[in-house]
Design a protein around this motif. Structure first.
Motif, PDB file in Angstrom:
ATOM      1  N   CYS A  22     -21.711 -40.240 -14.641  1.00 46.32           N
ATOM      2  CA  CYS A  22     -22.154 -39.037 -15.870  1.00 46.32           C
ATOM      3  C   CYS A  22     -23.325 -38.668 -16.559  1.00 46.32           C
ATOM      4  N   SER A  28     -17.525 -37.306 -21.526  1.00 41.77           N
ATOM      5  CA  SER A  28     -16.335 -37.126 -20.170  1.00 41.77           C
ATOM      6  C   SER A  28     -15.654 -38.453 -20.747  1.00 41.77           C
ATOM      7  N   TRP A  32     -11.431 -37.610 -19.337  1.00 37.13           N
ATOM      8  CA  TRP A  32     -10.611 -38.488 -18.787  1.00 37.13           C
ATOM      9  C   TRP A  32      -9.885 -39.347 -19.135  1.00 37.13           C
ATOM     10  N   LEU A  63     -17.423 -45.217 -17.252  1.00 37.35           N
ATOM     11  CA  LEU A  63     -18.424 -44.475 -16.552  1.00 37.35           C
ATOM     12  C   LEU A  63     -20.010 -44.873 -16.948  1.00 37.35           C
ATOM     13  N   ASP A 117     -14.204 -32.605 -12.436  1.00 37.74           N
ATOM     14  CA  ASP A 117     -14.372 -33.030 -13.474  1.00 37.74           C
ATOM     15  C   ASP A 117     -16.010 -31.964 -14.262  1.00 37.74           C
ATOM     16  N   ASP A 119     -18.436 -33.355 -15.302  1.00 41.75           N
ATOM     17  CA  ASP A 119     -20.219 -33.346 -14.461  1.00 41.75           C
ATOM     18  C   ASP A 119     -20.140 -33.190 -12.889  1.00 41.75           C
TER      19      ASP A 119
END
Length: 135
Positions: A22, A28, A32, A63, A117, A119
């Motif tokens: 990410c 992020s 998530w 991450l 997502d 990213d």
């Protein structure tokens, strides 16, 4: 699954974690955690952030902040299997996901959308066939 993180192949000496690249650990992490119901460890100055299931049981999502943007299709992705496909897609889009498919893909009784997502990492949201959802 009880008693802690997911183990690989039922081995007691190996813990399974999924690592996701990410650009922004906070963004992020928020996405998530909202998508999966996970909790994030506090941000640190490093380039990693652990996300864990709220109840402590399951697969860790780690991450990893990287400088380069995503450039190609993921070679591996996550599937989120849910009973209400459209409601879950709408919920994830409200958290910051982008729905890539215009209409659900259908195959062998399964229906799914492909999302990305914040990213650009692709993942699928699937509704299993009715025969798999009845117990």
């Amino acid at each position: 699954m009880t008693g802690g993180p997911a183990r690989f192949g039922a081995r007691h000496d190996v813990v399974l974690a999924v690592v996701l690249d990410c650009a922004d650990l906070a963004r992020s992490g928020a996405f998530w955690c909202g998508a999966l119901g996970y909790v994030a460890e506090p941000l640190s100055p490093g380039r990693y952030r652990r996300l864990l299931p709220a109840n402590g049981n399951g697969v860790e999502l780690l991450l990893q902040r990287v400088p380069e943007p995503k450039a190609h299709k993921n070679r591996m992705h996550m599937d989120l299997r849910v009973p209400d496909l459209e409601a879950e897609v709408a919920r994830l889009v409200s958290l910051g996901a982008q729905c890539i498919t215009e209409s659900p893909i259908a195959e062998d009784g399964w229906a799914w959308h492909v999302l990305a997502d914040p990213d650009g990492n692709e993942f699928c949201v699937l509704r299993p066939p009715a025969t798999l959802t009845k117990h």
